[in-house]
Design a protein around this motif. Structure first.
Motif, mmCIF file in Angstrom:
data_model
loop_
_atom_site.group_PDB
_atom_site.id
_atom_site.type_symbol
_atom_site.label_atom_id
_atom_site.label_comp_id
_atom_site.label_asym_id
_atom_site.label_seq_id
_atom_site.Cartn_x
_atom_site.Cartn_y
_atom_site.Cartn_z
ATOM 1 N N PRO A 104 0.660 -0.930 0.085
ATOM 2 C CA PRO A 104 -0.461 0.143 -0.021
ATOM 3 C C PRO A 104 0.059 1.399 -0.168
ATOM 4 O O PRO A 104 1.698 1.282 0.893
ATOM 5 C CB PRO A 104 -1.087 -0.235 0.925
ATOM 6 N N TYR A 156 -9.515 1.705 -5.639
ATOM 7 C CA TYR A 156 -8.844 1.457 -4.496
ATOM 8 C C TYR A 156 -7.480 2.546 -3.907
ATOM 9 O O TYR A 156 -6.689 2.120 -4.377
ATOM 10 C CB TYR A 156 -8.014 -0.030 -4.273
ATOM 11 N N ALA A 157 -8.144 3.035 -2.902
ATOM 12 C CA ALA A 157 -6.952 4.094 -2.510
ATOM 13 C C ALA A 157 -5.791 3.313 -2.116
ATOM 14 O O ALA A 157 -5.232 2.017 -0.882
ATOM 15 C CB ALA A 157 -7.401 4.774 -1.471
ATOM 16 N N GLN A 159 -3.542 1.841 -4.162
ATOM 17 C CA GLN A 159 -3.313 1.508 -5.049
ATOM 18 C C GLN A 159 -3.353 1.157 -6.232
ATOM 19 O O GLN A 159 -3.647 0.649 -7.486
ATOM 20 C CB GLN A 159 -4.368 -0.293 -4.610
ATOM 21 N N SER A 259 -14.911 -0.377 -2.259
ATOM 22 C CA SER A 259 -13.599 -0.181 -1.188
ATOM 23 C C SER A 259 -13.851 0.572 -0.384
ATOM 24 O O SER A 259 -12.201 0.230 0.152
ATOM 25 C CB SER A 259 -12.239 0.128 -1.885
ATOM 26 N N GLY A 260 -14.435 1.399 0.053
ATOM 27 C CA GLY A 260 -14.539 1.935 1.511
ATOM 28 C C GLY A 260 -14.018 1.554 2.672
ATOM 29 O O GLY A 260 -13.129 2.174 3.365
ATOM 30 N N TRP A 262 -12.013 -1.252 3.082
ATOM 31 C CA TRP A 262 -10.869 -1.532 3.193
ATOM 32 C C TRP A 262 -9.815 0.207 2.859
ATOM 33 O O TRP A 262 -8.741 0.156 3.775
ATOM 34 C CB TRP A 262 -9.716 -2.308 1.849
ATOM 35 N N THR A 263 -10.483 0.640 2.291
ATOM 36 C CA THR A 263 -10.078 2.062 2.361
ATOM 37 C C THR A 263 -9.557 3.037 3.752
ATOM 38 O O THR A 263 -8.181 3.605 4.354
ATOM 39 C CB THR A 263 -10.072 3.562 1.282
ATOM 40 N N GLN A 264 -10.710 3.144 4.228
ATOM 41 C CA GLN A 264 -10.546 3.803 5.824
ATOM 42 C C GLN A 264 -9.462 2.767 6.380
ATOM 43 O O GLN A 264 -8.921 3.581 7.168
ATOM 44 C CB GLN A 264 -12.075 3.137 6.303
ATOM 45 N N ALA A 267 -6.495 3.532 5.448
ATOM 46 C CA ALA A 267 -5.625 5.119 5.502
ATOM 47 C C ALA A 267 -5.340 4.907 7.362
ATOM 48 O O ALA A 267 -4.160 5.966 7.161
ATOM 49 C CB ALA A 267 -6.602 5.759 5.178
#
Length: 275
Positions: A104, A156-157, A159, A259-260, A262-264, A267
């Motif tokens: 990531p 995906y953030a 990625q 993808s929220g 996973w992103t949270q 992050a």
């Protein structure tokens, strides 16, 4: 659930399966399922220690196995591994393009070398395996299975590098399905969700956050290597003889809500690391 309860134990007897990244994780799970059904196995990896352990495990199932220490970015090395496979086990019937890299990283911090490394391992490595294996696959009228990811079709953030690589893999798969179909070669992609006990989950799911991510998966659990192995066996079998050019998602519905979650999680971890 054991695969031999549903497929004949000799389904792949005398057929050779070549797996890049085959010494661990999802790809080793794929190898185990083919081994249980009589396949000869050729696995490629970079770690001699992992290759030795995987070879011992697969031989314990009863498979004929050859292992190659090679980097998929090195075309001559991969070409040599495929030639040695043909000599030792016979021509390849199923090619699994599974070697992958991931970490990531915010795009603003991603180095050109970091981006290139993932593209080279995932996308270029997949092309290398396909190109080097083409003659054998044409001889056997075999099939290719690419291991893709949800990042190929959903942002995906952190990625961007992986998404670009996997989207390229799925497009490569479709092009090869179109061009190589007349030779009898089928090509498909599998998109796994989070798979329990793999390096990918260890790297990408923050420790202690697994339960939160499971709640965001409609089926409420992570997958197993056998989930992907069993799907691979089906796609390589005569039951899938009219399936080509297709992306099959096996993720418990993970991508349905986006993808929220996973992103949270990621992050939060990146914010902690930057303090």
């Amino acid at each position: 659930m054991h695969i031999t309860s549903y497929f004949a134990k000799d389904l792949f007897r005398g057929k050779t399966v070549f797996i890049t990244g085959g010494s661990s994780g999802i790809n080793l799970g794929i190898a185990r399922n083919f081994a249980a059904l009589g396949a000869n196995l050729s696995i490629v990896g970079r770690s001699q220690e992992k290759l030795a352990a995987a070879t011992a495990e697969l031989k314990a199932i009863g498979a004929h196995v050859v292992a190659h220490s090679a980097d998929v970015r090195d075309y001559p090395a991969l070409e040599k591994a495929l030639q040695e496979t043909n000599t030792a086990l016979g021509p390849v019937h199923t090619l699994i393009c599974g070697a992958a890299g991931n970490f990531p990283c915010p795009a603003a911090d991603l180095s050109p070398n970091g981006f290139k490394s993932v593209i080279d391992i995932d996308l270029l490595g997949s092309f290398h395996a396909c190109r080097a294996g083409f003659a054998q696959l044409r001889e056997t009228q075999g099939n290719i299975i690419f291991i893709s990811a949800g990042m190929a079709f959903m942002p995906y953030a952190f990625q961007a590098h992986v998404g670009a690589a996997k989207a390229g893999i799925d497009n490569l798969m479709r092009n090869l399905a179109l061009e190589w179909g007349p030779f009898g070669i089928r090509c498909n992609s599998i998109v796994p969700g989070p798979i329990e006990g793999t390096e990918g989950v260890r790297r990408l799911v923050p420790e202690g956050s697994g339960d939160l991510l499971r709640k965001a998966i409609p089926l409420g659990r992570f997958g197993t290597p056998d989930d992907i192995g069993q799907l691979s066996v089906f796609l390589a079998s005569p039951l899938a003889s009219y399936i080509t050019g297709t992306v099959i998602v096996a993720d418990g519905g993970q991508n349905l809500p986006g993808s929220g979650a996973w992103t949270q999680l990621i992050a939060t971890e990146i914010a902690k690391a930057s303090r």
